[in-house]
Scaffold this motif. Structure first.
Motif, short mmCIF file in Angstrom:
data_model
loop_
_atom_site.label_atom_id
_atom_site.label_comp_id
_atom_site.label_asym_id
_atom_site.label_seq_id
_atom_site.Cartn_x
_atom_site.Cartn_y
_atom_site.Cartn_z
N GLY A 242 47.77 12.76 3.93
CA GLY A 242 46.36 12.50 4.15
C GLY A 242 45.66 13.60 4.94
N ALA A 243 46.36 14.17 5.92
CA ALA A 243 45.77 15.23 6.73
C ALA A 243 45.46 16.45 5.89
CB ALA A 243 46.71 15.59 7.88
N TYR A 244 46.34 16.76 4.95
CA TYR A 244 46.09 17.93 4.10
C TYR A 244 45.02 17.65 3.05
CZ TYR A 244 46.63 21.23 0.29
OH TYR A 244 46.37 22.13 -0.71
N HIS A 245 44.93 16.42 2.58
CA HIS A 245 43.97 16.11 1.53
C HIS A 245 42.55 16.44 1.97
CE1 HIS A 245 46.95 13.02 -0.41
NE2 HIS A 245 47.38 14.26 -0.42
N GLN A 246 42.23 16.20 3.22
CA GLN A 246 40.90 16.54 3.72
C GLN A 246 40.67 18.05 3.67
OE1 GLN A 246 40.48 14.81 7.61
NE2 GLN A 246 40.98 12.74 6.93
N VAL A 247 41.69 18.81 4.06
CA VAL A 247 41.59 20.27 4.03
C VAL A 247 41.43 20.75 2.59
CG1 VAL A 247 42.82 22.43 4.52
CG2 VAL A 247 42.92 20.51 6.13
N ALA A 248 42.22 20.21 1.68
CA ALA A 248 42.16 20.62 0.28
C ALA A 248 40.79 20.34 -0.33
CB ALA A 248 43.25 19.92 -0.52
N GLN A 249 40.23 19.18 0.00
CA GLN A 249 38.91 18.84 -0.53
C GLN A 249 37.85 19.81 -0.03
OE1 GLN A 249 38.75 14.71 0.70
NE2 GLN A 249 39.11 13.99 -1.40
N GLN A 250 37.94 20.22 1.22
CA GLN A 250 36.99 21.20 1.75
C GLN A 250 37.12 22.53 1.01
OE1 GLN A 250 37.93 21.36 5.91
NE2 GLN A 250 37.03 19.36 6.37
N HIS A 251 38.36 22.95 0.75
CA HIS A 251 38.58 24.19 0.02
C HIS A 251 38.04 24.09 -1.41
CE1 HIS A 251 42.14 25.42 2.81
NE2 HIS A 251 40.97 25.49 3.41
N MET A 252 38.26 22.94 -2.04
CA MET A 252 37.81 22.75 -3.42
C MET A 252 36.29 22.81 -3.52
SD MET A 252 40.57 19.71 -4.13
CE MET A 252 39.59 18.90 -5.38
N GLN A 253 35.60 22.26 -2.52
CA GLN A 253 34.15 22.28 -2.53
C GLN A 253 33.61 23.67 -2.21
OE1 GLN A 253 33.07 19.22 0.25
NE2 GLN A 253 33.73 17.55 -1.10
N ALA A 254 34.26 24.36 -1.26
CA ALA A 254 33.77 25.68 -0.84
C ALA A 254 34.01 26.74 -1.90
CB ALA A 254 34.44 26.09 0.48
N GLN A 255 35.18 26.70 -2.54
CA GLN A 255 35.50 27.72 -3.54
C GLN A 255 36.46 27.13 -4.57
OE1 GLN A 255 37.02 31.39 -1.96
NE2 GLN A 255 36.35 32.58 -3.72
N PRO A 256 35.94 26.52 -5.61
CA PRO A 256 36.82 25.94 -6.64
C PRO A 256 37.59 27.02 -7.40
CG PRO A 256 34.50 25.42 -7.05
CD PRO A 256 34.54 26.33 -5.89
N ILE A 257 38.66 26.61 -8.02
CA ILE A 257 39.46 27.53 -8.84
C ILE A 257 38.65 27.91 -10.08
CG2 ILE A 257 41.57 27.78 -10.18
CD1 ILE A 257 42.91 25.84 -8.24
#
Length: 437
Positions: A242-257
């Motif tokens: 769960g702790a990483y999921h928040q980080v991943a979501q922020q990365h996905m919103q800031a710069q998607p693949i």
């Protein structure tokens, strides 16, 4: 400690949910068989070396550590952070997945839960997964006890602890190059024991829902892509999924693949350049050792190889340390193609010598450079300097022989010996200075 009844409910829910996801749309029996014995995906390029990181502290009693690993998706290799998770039920242990080389491809053997830790390729994932078994903790009845020698249990009050360093030392496979796969000429050479073969027939359970979601989030996090981070992911490990999921979501919103990321990822091979460079150095060494390549020809080949390494280094610096883009890779490939043709011509042009101790030592030096490049222990800058030095020594040998009608006198041999000693010391330092490609 988590009670048996609550653990059983967690296990039933996690297993049911896992089997309903797109990654496991098969029967329970088929899923267990595929997880323990089968290969879920095959890739033509090896995974990057395992990164070195610190294990997060245990979040709460009852959690078991699952190490990070390189997975493969539509954007190539990506790093799934190591994390603490709850097992499906009491008494179960995690067998990590691993990449295995066979039939010129790298196949992924998924991880699973079971009563024993089975074969995982001999890959040293650390934190109790030293390549053989698991020694970060053990079940004693209904409770899981943690081995302080391998598990970070510093931030919570845990009474179920012990300390055993001997069992870790006796079951750790030394893997200084952090190789992430089993088999092949450069992989970890270990086969399953009879006990591990028997444990493969145990009842196994799929990864929990949290584990599968954890991997799915990592696959969508651009910062975890090997083609973007060059084998150094932004998130190595996390206290819980769960702790990483928040980080991943922020990365996905800031710069998607992006589509370009996916194209680069599918063609990206962290070992491609170093493997080809190592192969070129290997061919130079073989030519010197056989006498098909003269010292003058070797000098020219080493200078060309040094120039290519300089170009790679310059390109990466221009990219801020990021991997080479498509245009840069094409330029390097063209230079490597030209060098490959040059080495071939040198080895087939009829200019041959009878190799002696001088030629053999030249070959050994090029061999050591090839080994350092192939393992990643030599950076492009270090390889460039080593090849420049070796090219200088080769040229000196060539000049001395031309001046003396094909031979070298004793003072010239002694001078070359001193230069080779200096070059040898430099190669040793570059292969052991903890700077890696």
């Amino acid at each position: 400690m988590i009670s048996r009844s609550s653990m059983s409910r967690i296990g039933r829910f996690a297993l049911t949910a896992a089997l309903l996801t797109p990654l496991a749309l098969v029967s329970t029996a088929e899923a267990r068989a595929s997880i323990s014995l089968g290969i879920s995906i095959s890739v033509g390029t090896p995974p990057p070396p395992l990164p070195v990181y610190v294990q997060p502290p245990l979040p709460a009693p009852g959690y078991i550590w699952t190490p990070g690993y390189w997975a493969w998706g539509d954007a190539g290799y990506y790093w799934v952070p190591g994390t603490w998770v709850l097992p499906p039920q009491e008494g179960l242990l995690w067998t990590p997945g691993y990449w295995g080389y066979a039939g010129n491809v790298y196949g992924w053997h998924p991880g699973y839960w079971g009563p024993h830790v089975g074969f995982y390729g001999g890959v040293n994932y650390g934190f109790g997964y030293g390549g053989v078994g698991f020694f970060g903790g053990e079940w004693r009845g209904n409770s899981f006890f943690y081995n302080r020698a391998a598990a970070n249990v510093t931030n919570v009050h845990v009474t179920n602890v012990y300390n055993n360093t001997t069992v870790i030392q006796n079951n750790t496979i030394i893997n200084n190059n952090h190789v992430a796969y089993n088999g092949g000429p450069n992989g970890i050479q270990r086969q399953p024991t009879i006990a591990e073969q028997n444990w493969a027939r145990d009842q196994h359970f799929n990864p929990t829902q949290n584990q599968m979601q954890h991997q799915q989030f990592a696959a969508q996090d651009r910062a975890q892509l090997a083609a973007v981070n060059g084998g150094r992911p932004q998130t190595f490990a996390t206290p819980n999924p769960g702790a990483y999921h928040q980080v991943a979501q922020q990365h996905m919103q800031a710069q998607p693949i992006s589509a370009q990321d996916r194209q680069m990822g599918r063609s990206f091979n962290t070992a491609a350049f170093q493997s080809r460079q190592a192969n070129q150095d290997q061919r130079i060494a073989n030519g010197l050792r056989s006498g098909q390549m003269t010292s003058g020809e070797a000098a020219q080949a080493n200078r060309m190889q040094a120039g290519i390494n300089q170009q790679v280094r310059t390109d990466r610096q221009a990219n801020g340390g990021a991997p080479l883009n498509q245009q840069q890779r094409q330029g390097i490939n063209q230079q490597q193609n030209a060098l490959g043709r040059q080495i071939y011509n040198d080895n087939h042009n009829g200019n041959a010598v009878r190799p002696n101790s001088v030629d053999n030592r030249e070959a050994n030096q090029d061999q050591r450079i090839a080994n350092g490049v192939r393992s990643g222990q030599m950076t492009n800058g270090e390889a460039m300097r080593a090849q420049q030095r070796q090219g200088f020594v080769d040229q000196q040998v060539h000049n001395d022989r031309v001046a003396n009608g094909g031979r070298m006198n004793q003072p010239e041999r002694q001078q070359v010996q001193r230069e080779q000693n200096h070059a040898s010391q430099q190669i040793k330092q570059e292969n052991h200075n903890d700077r890696r490609r």
